[in-house]
Motif scaffolding. Structure first.
Motif, PDB file in Angstrom:
ATOM      1  N   ALA A  45       1.056  -1.152   0.133  1.00 52.88           N
ATOM      2  CA  ALA A  45       0.048  -0.157  -0.485  1.00 52.88           C
ATOM      3  C   ALA A  45       1.282   1.564   0.603  1.00 52.88           C
ATOM      4  O   ALA A  45       1.671   1.718   0.299  1.00 52.88           O
ATOM      5  N   VAL A  46       1.018   1.716  -1.440  1.00 53.47           N
ATOM      6  CA  VAL A  46       1.855   3.248  -1.244  1.00 53.47           C
ATOM      7  C   VAL A  46       1.222   4.417  -1.515  1.00 53.47           C
ATOM      8  O   VAL A  46       1.168   4.953  -2.373  1.00 53.47           O
ATOM      9  N   GLY A  51       7.453   8.938  -4.754  1.00 58.11           N
ATOM     10  CA  GLY A  51       8.867   8.993  -4.401  1.00 58.11           C
ATOM     11  C   GLY A  51      10.023   8.957  -4.107  1.00 58.11           C
ATOM     12  O   GLY A  51      11.490   9.661  -4.590  1.00 58.11           O
ATOM     13  N   GLY A  52       9.233  10.052  -3.184  1.00 57.33           N
ATOM     14  CA  GLY A  52      10.760  10.454  -2.028  1.00 57.33           C
ATOM     15  C   GLY A  52      10.735  11.898  -2.000  1.00 57.33           C
ATOM     16  O   GLY A  52      10.768  12.645  -1.241  1.00 57.33           O
ATOM     17  N   GLN A  53       9.793  12.161  -2.535  1.00 54.99           N
ATOM     18  CA  GLN A  53       9.808  13.593  -2.628  1.00 54.99           C
ATOM     19  C   GLN A  53       8.514  14.099  -1.407  1.00 54.99           C
ATOM     20  O   GLN A  53       7.842  13.223  -1.662  1.00 54.99           O
TER      21      GLN A  53
END
Length: 160
Positions: A45-46, A51-53
């Motif tokens: 679950a993302v 992406g790190g931002q």
């Protein structure tokens, strides 16, 4: 007809998709998940990950206030009370309380009390014992010869 002859109507049920059974099946190899990576695995679950931002929901400032203990009044207009009086469901001699309004079928359950709003016309002389009332409702009740006794606080402005 026998039990073993019973069946669904045609098209009523679909067979489940069998994945990973060869490229000819249309859902072979990667089974419709694309290629390698975190999202190809199970239990991922993302939501909100960028992406790190710094995600949008963390970049924006917090706003407002949520009251965990709000007062939830039954809002009743004067016109609805007049209808109950004309139908003979409210007693003119007894004070108009939450219990009287529930018995008359004007409100369903007590909640945090009743707030009287000034929409409609009241002709009956009634004594109200309620949690809150708008200024317009108090003025209309007193113009009809009635009284308002607030159980919890002061007269409030009408809500939007």
């Amino acid at each position: 007809m026998k039990l073993n002859e019973l069946s669904d109507n045609s098209g009523a049920s679909k067979n489940r998709m069998r994945v990973g059974r060869g490229i000819g099946s249309g859902k072979g190899k990667t089974c419709g998940r694309g290629v390698k990576g975190q999202k190809a695995r199970t239990g991922v679950a993302v939501k909100g990950f960028e992406g790190g931002q710094m995600p949008l929901h963390r970049r924006l400032p917090k706003r407002g206030f949520h009251n965990p203990f709000p007062t939830d009044y039954n809002e009743v207009n004067l016109g609805r009370i007049q209808q109950a009086v004309e139908a003979g469901k409210l007693d003119l001699a007894a004070p108009v309380t939450v219990e009287a309004l529930i018995a008359a079928g004007v409100v369903a359950k007590a909640r945090d009390g009743v707030k009287i709003l000034g929409n409609g016309k009241l002709e009956a002389k009634l004594a109200f014992e309620v949690a809150a009332a708008s200024k317009g409702a108090v003025a209309a009740i007193e113009a009809a010869g009635g009284t308002v006794k607030l159980l919890s606080g002061a007269v409030e402005e009408p809500s939007a």
